[in-house]
Design an enzyme around this catalytic site. Structure first.
Site, PDB file in Angstrom:
ATOM      1  N   CYS A 146      -1.478  -9.115  -0.872  1.00 47.61           N
ATOM      2  CA  CYS A 146      -1.632  -8.868  -2.310  1.00 47.61           C
ATOM      3  C   CYS A 146      -0.340  -9.285  -3.001  1.00 47.61           C
ATOM      4  CB  CYS A 146      -2.006  -7.416  -2.589  1.00 47.61           C
ATOM      5  SG  CYS A 146      -0.775  -6.208  -2.064  1.00 47.61           S
ATOM      6  N   ASN A 185       2.512  -6.246  -1.906  1.00 45.92           N
ATOM      7  CA  ASN A 185       2.444  -5.604  -0.568  1.00 45.92           C
ATOM      8  C   ASN A 185       2.882  -4.132  -0.643  1.00 45.92           C
ATOM      9  OD1 ASN A 185       3.944  -6.131   2.740  1.00 45.92           O
ATOM     10  ND2 ASN A 185       1.893  -5.476   2.239  1.00 45.92           N
ATOM     11  N   CYS A 221       0.655  -1.790  -2.777  1.00 51.60           N
ATOM     12  CA  CYS A 221      -0.516  -0.987  -3.167  1.00 51.60           C
ATOM     13  C   CYS A 221      -1.743  -1.351  -2.331  1.00 51.60           C
ATOM     14  CB  CYS A 221      -0.827  -1.179  -4.648  1.00 51.60           C
ATOM     15  SG  CYS A 221       0.528  -0.716  -5.750  1.00 51.60           S
ATOM     16  N   ARG A 222      -2.331  -2.509  -2.585  1.00 53.95           N
ATOM     17  CA  ARG A 222      -3.632  -2.831  -1.995  1.00 53.95           C
ATOM     18  C   ARG A 222      -3.569  -3.290  -0.541  1.00 53.95           C
ATOM     19  NH1 ARG A 222      -5.009  -7.060  -6.500  1.00 53.95           N
ATOM     20  NH2 ARG A 222      -2.728  -7.202  -6.324  1.00 53.95           N
ATOM     21  N   SER A 223      -2.692  -4.250  -0.233  1.00 57.05           N
ATOM     22  CA  SER A 223      -2.719  -4.779   1.146  1.00 57.05           C
ATOM     23  C   SER A 223      -2.274  -3.751   2.191  1.00 57.05           C
ATOM     24  CB  SER A 223      -1.940  -6.095   1.273  1.00 57.05           C
ATOM     25  OG  SER A 223      -0.590  -5.943   0.915  1.00 57.05           O
ATOM     26  N   ASP A 229      -5.774  -4.944  -9.052  1.00 55.49           N
ATOM     27  CA  ASP A 229      -4.404  -4.448  -8.932  1.00 55.49           C
ATOM     28  C   ASP A 229      -4.264  -3.118  -9.690  1.00 55.49           C
ATOM     29  OD1 ASP A 229      -1.718  -3.995  -9.079  1.00 55.49           O
ATOM     30  OD2 ASP A 229      -1.231  -5.877 -10.103  1.00 55.49           O
TER      31      ASP A 229
HETATM   32  P1  4NP Z   1      -0.141  -4.817  -5.092  1.00 57.65           P
HETATM   33  O1  4NP Z   1       0.224  -4.195  -6.514  1.00 57.65           O
HETATM   34  O2  4NP Z   1      -0.177  -6.304  -5.267  1.00 57.65           O
HETATM   35  O3  4NP Z   1      -1.483  -4.236  -4.805  1.00 57.65           O
HETATM   36  O4  4NP Z   1       0.919  -4.343  -4.127  1.00 57.65           O
HETATM   37  C1  4NP Z   1       1.377  -4.528  -7.219  1.00 57.65           C
HETATM   38  C2  4NP Z   1       2.583  -3.987  -6.860  1.00 57.65           C
HETATM   39  C3  4NP Z   1       3.705  -4.260  -7.596  1.00 57.65           C
HETATM   40  C4  4NP Z   1       3.613  -5.069  -8.706  1.00 57.65           C
HETATM   41  C5  4NP Z   1       2.402  -5.628  -9.060  1.00 57.65           C
HETATM   42  C6  4NP Z   1       1.275  -5.362  -8.308  1.00 57.65           C
HETATM   43  N1  4NP Z   1       4.774  -5.308  -9.490  1.00 57.65           N
HETATM   44  O5  4NP Z   1       4.630  -5.926 -10.574  1.00 57.65           O
HETATM   45  O6  4NP Z   1       5.886  -4.906  -9.102  1.00 57.65           O
END
Ligand code: 4NP
Length: 158
Positions: free
Chosen positions: A11, A14, A16-18, A126
């Site tokens: 994702c 790395n 939240c989702r993955s 996200d």
């Molecule tokens: P992820 O979510 O892609 O599911 O881990 C996010 C985590 C951090 C950010 C964006 C999406 N960020 O902008 O820091």
């Protein structure tokens, strides 16, 4: 099954989702007794959270569903496109980025994790900027459905 299969969940951050998808997949293969068949990891498109544990809301979801998780965020590397058999992104932005990063002769197959969702919900949104945990919970359920049916497909043809 002969050689190990390698799967990488990706994702944007790395965090939240993955990690949730990775934890779900690890738990499923462990419970099915397939642990030794698999190398399982997750990675980010971006470097923002490298070295960090998952977002506290992702950790809370893993705890709610009794999923163990010990990994820290890392960024995807060029080598990953050769060493992993499957690279599964969470949304269309991930897939676009993955295709841009993928060397032409790479061997990894790139899919949306949601391509395997029997309910047809292809995008795992996200949830990072949400002001509650609902998106994290939804991510868990989407990942669970998709990982289960992914494994059913793999073992049906193997
Ligand atoms: P992820 O979510 O892609 O599911 O881990 C996010 C985590 C951090 C950010 C964006 C999406 N960020 O902008 O820091």
């Amino acid at each position: 099954m002969g050689t190990k299969k390698r799967i990488l969940f990706v994702c944007l951050g790395n965090t939240c989702r993955s990690p949730i998808a990775e934890a779900v997949f690890m738990d499923l293969v462990k419970k099915a007794g397939y642990q030794r068949d698999w190398e399982i990891d997750s990675a980010a498109i971006e470097s923002w959270h490298v070295g960090n544990r998952p977002n506290p809301r992702a950790v809370a979801i893993m705890e709610r569903y009794y999923l163990g998780y010990d990994n820290r965020a890392r960024q995807i590397t060029t080598e990953d496109f050769y060493t992993f058999d499957y690279i599964l992104g969470m949304d269309d932005y991930n897939i676009e980025d993955l295709h841009e990063l993928r060397p032409k002769d790479a061997t990894a197959h790139i899919f949306l994790l949601g391509d395997f969702d029997p309910q047809g919900e292809r995008i795992i949104r996200d949830p990072y900027c949400d002001n509650n945990s609902d998106g994290f919970d939804k991510c868990y359920h989407q990942a669970m459905r998709s990982c289960k049916s992914f494994l059913e497909e793999i073992y049906a043809v193997d």
